[in-house]
Motif scaffolding. Structure first.
Motif: not given
Length: 399
Positions: A43, A46, A49, A159, A161, A199, A201-203, A209-210
């Motif tokens: 993770n 990645q 973004g 997004n 994904k 995507n 990666k805001d978490k 990535i969700e």
């Protein structure tokens, strides 16, 4: 030689059972540790973004006296003009509570074709949100204020994904997806995809990535929106933060909290690493106990088998062969425990446990096996060296 080692271990199976059990448990624990490490590392590799440097968020509670849609729209228009009038502000956007790196989430389930009950995060923001975070649009376009119209289909941007999960290699633009309502009496919402974003990666850096979908803020959503995401110029000082705080406090009249995205990311990453730290502490204590147990057993065997070792040396065995035998016995014990551990570990990629990629489990298995073998070799080297230093005459004389 290997057959002989297995015979020696089998003859002392009761004494070796506890040691095999300890190494088996150690392998399972290390498998869990390395699975988490590999998962976090994949993770982390990645890209984020989007740009989070010099991006702040102002959290506030909407004033309770705003009731109608027109008054809510007027309030946000005035607030937006006040913030944008500050020379230090580059751009801004109102947004729902699930801003990047926050503890808040908002998700729903959508369907398209054979893809049913696909869970996705849903973000509500203004058309300027893309410019504030500076992320890419891979297909189609981002929504504008012209898209805020009353109609059957709500324009959204998804997004990459979510696009791959729903549409694969097909073009997503123009497709209609439905929302699965929890209350079946409500009419199911329909969304029209107008674009695909990269995507985000805001978490956090270590979070996978969700799925994500973005929709524009309409007048109905203005009542509960209480976050302003704004991009400021580089090198702004604390004086501007105080000025911004005072301006928002005077305009809103409620409590204001201003946070920096880079600091929120650090906090989020620390929280994500808590399970890893706890697991490493538990694994560390277990490995120390196994190491001491293995070292003690081998040391005890040397003292108990001095006559055997002395006899072997007397008939011509070299010190290295005696040392290799003890190390070999320890490796055979480790191999037996690893065979048992592998039987359980391979079930994870086969059964797709926790919905992780198979290569994560395979790398974790490889690292765990290597770790156990290295640990056993290190613990067996010194007792093996001590056994090699036993003189035949001394050992036979003591016997």
């Amino acid at each position: 030689m290997i057959k002989h080692l297995f015979k020696l271990i089998w003859n002392k199976k009761k004494q070796n059972f506890l040691l095999i059990t300890e190494m088996f448990v150690s392998f399972i624990v290390m498998f869990a540790v390395f699975t988490l490490i590999v998962y976090y590392y994949n993770n982390y590799k990645q890209p984020m973004g989007f740009d989070y440097d010099n991006v702040w968020v102002a959290n506030y509670t909407p004033p309770p006296n705003i009731q109608s849609n027109d008054s809510a729209q007027l309030f946000h228009d005035v607030l937006e003009k006040m913030v944008k009038s500050m020379p230090e502000v580059v751009d801004m956007s109102f947004m729902s509570n699930n801003v990047p790196f926050s503890m808040s989430t908002s998700n729903t389930e959508i369907s398209y074709g054979d893809h049913r009950n696909v869970r996705t995060n849903i973000y509500t923001a203004e058309d300027s949100y893309k410019d504030v975070l500076n992320f890419k649009i891979l297909e189609g376009r981002w929504f504008t204020n012209a898209d805020i119209v009353k109609g059957r289909d709500i324009p959204i941007v998804i997004n990459k994904k979510l696009k791959e999960e729903l549409f694969g290699n097909e073009t997503a633009t123009g497709k209609i997806i439905g929302e699965n309502m929890i209350d079946k009496s409500q009419q199911s919402a329909r969304y029209r995809v107008i674009g695909v974003a990269d995507n985000l990666k805001d978490k956090g850096s270590y979070q996978a990535i969700e799925n994500g979908m973005y929709r524009n803020i309409d007048t109905g959503a203005m009542h509960w929106v209480g976050n302003i995401v704004l991009k400021v110029k580089p090198n702004v000082d604390a004086a501007f933060e105080g000025k911004l705080f005072k301006t928002l406090s005077n305009a809103i009249g409620t409590s204001i909290e201003i946070e920096h995205f880079d600091k929120k990311l650090v906090t989020k990453n620390r929280i994500m690493l808590v399970p890893m730290i706890i697991l490493l502490i538990v694994a560390g204590f277990l490995i120390i106990n196994v190491s001491l147990g293995l070292f003690g057993v081998l040391w005890y065997n040397i003292n108990k088998r001095k006559s055997e070792i002395g006899l072997r040396r007397a008939v011509g065995a070299s010190g290295s062969s005696v040392s290799n035998q003890l190390v070999g016995e320890a490796l055979v014990l480790a191999t037996i425990s690893l065979i048992l551990g592998l039987f359980f570990a391979v079930q994870f990629p086969l059964l797709n446990v926790f919905d992780l990629a198979s290569n994560i489990y395979l790398w974790a298995i490889a690292f765990s096996v290597l770790f156990i073998y290295v640990l056993v070799i290190i613990c067996a080297l010194y007792p093996g060296k001590q056994a090699a230093a036993i003189y035949p005459a001394v050992a036979l004389h003591e016997e």
